[in-house]
Design an enzyme around this catalytic site. Structure first.
Site, mmCIF file in Angstrom:
data_model
loop_
_atom_site.group_PDB
_atom_site.id
_atom_site.type_symbol
_atom_site.label_atom_id
_atom_site.label_comp_id
_atom_site.label_asym_id
_atom_site.label_seq_id
_atom_site.Cartn_x
_atom_site.Cartn_y
_atom_site.Cartn_z
ATOM 1 N N GLU A 1 -65.685 -102.137 -4.230
ATOM 2 C CA GLU A 1 -64.878 -103.006 -2.003
ATOM 3 C C GLU A 1 -64.650 -104.240 -2.355
ATOM 4 O OE1 GLU A 1 -65.839 -101.288 -0.505
ATOM 5 O OE2 GLU A 1 -66.064 -98.756 -1.272
ATOM 6 N N HIS B 1 -61.244 -103.960 -2.651
ATOM 7 C CA HIS B 1 -60.329 -103.433 -1.382
ATOM 8 C C HIS B 1 -60.176 -104.653 -0.530
ATOM 9 C CE1 HIS B 1 -59.721 -99.215 -1.836
ATOM 10 N NE2 HIS B 1 -60.762 -98.549 -1.726
#
Length: 264
Positions: A141, A144
């Site tokens: 994450e 990202h």
């Protein structure tokens, strides 16, 4: 008993049932913008952060956010565990990207990241994985965020939701306060957002390298995906399966695992 499953890279579609008033945009003005259509939609980084902060605040209020001082012992335990896991993330990385990593006690197996650095891990995912596998998900994450995938997804969601019309109606460089329904619409758009195969592979690679930087076994990146693959296989393969439809829109988990297993 069937499980509700969401793959990493998807984001939560929050409840639209609440009615708290978050903003001051006049509905008739926003509706007028909808009818006319907004041909272009651009935001400064400051404006984008403002919307992301407001969205995160709304989502935190509409989900059970686990806290270390939570009055419920089971959710408090998740917060304490996650805090220990997050302690492995380099402090300079947290500072640079303003990372805020917390857990939601909800029913889905999921994790998501916002462009303001907010990362939310769902407790059912924590139940499935070891600490280092959860850390791998966090690394994915963060990838990202660092790769600006979360920013691109957020802007796309703004463009495709009614929020773009409200923002376009306001104009100028000031971030407008949003109503509860507008935030719900944004959350729904984010819930339908999908990352490309390239973006997912790059986030996997980032998590892999971050694990090594933290002195962890980088194979946990593939192992975390393996947990999702197991859920996918348990869901069955009927063509009309909601799980099959969900995973069919995402990069092949087996291929992602194979790619990671080739890394050193």
């Amino acid at each position: 008993m069937k499980k509700t499953i969401l793959a990493m890279g998807l984001v939560i579609a929050c409840s639209l049932g609440a009615h708290a008033q978050f903003g001051k945009i006049k509905i008739d003005k926003a509706a007028s913008a909808v009818s006319k259509g907004v041909k272009s939609f651009t935001l400064t980084d400051a404006e984008l952060k403002g919307y992301a902060d407001e969205c995160t605040k709304w989502e935190d209020e509409h989900n059970h956010l686990c806290k270390t001082d939570d009055k419920y012992e089971n959710t408090k335990a998740y917060a304490v565990r996650l805090e220990k896991i997050v302690a492995n993330v380099p402090a300079d990385l947290i500072k640079e990207y303003n990372l805020d990593i917390k857990a939601y006690h909800v029913t889905d197996v999921n994790a998501f990241a916002r462009p303001n650095g907010s990362i939310r891990i769902f407790t059912p995912l924590m139940d499935l994985m070891s600490d280092d596998e959860v850390l791998a998900v966090i690394g994915h994450e963060i990838g990202h965020v660092v790769n600006k995938d979360s920013k691109d997804a957020f802007v796309t969601a703004l463009r495709s939701s009614a929020l773009k019309d409200a923002a376009g109606a306001v104009g100028g460089n000031t971030v407008s306060a949003l109503t509860d329904s507008q935030l719900g619409d944004l959350a729904e758009s984010l819930g339908n957002a999908q990352f490309s195969q390239k973006q997912e592979n790059q986030a996997d690679a980032y998590g892999f390298e971050l694990l090594k930087k933290m002195g962890k076994d980088s194979s946990n990146m593939a192992l975390s995906l393996g947990q999702l693959l197991k859920l996918q296989e348990e869901a069955g393969s009927p063509e009309n399966s909601k799980f099959n439809k969900l995973f069919s829109s995402h990069p092949d988990l087996k291929k992602r695992i194979e790619t990671l297993n080739k890394k050193k």
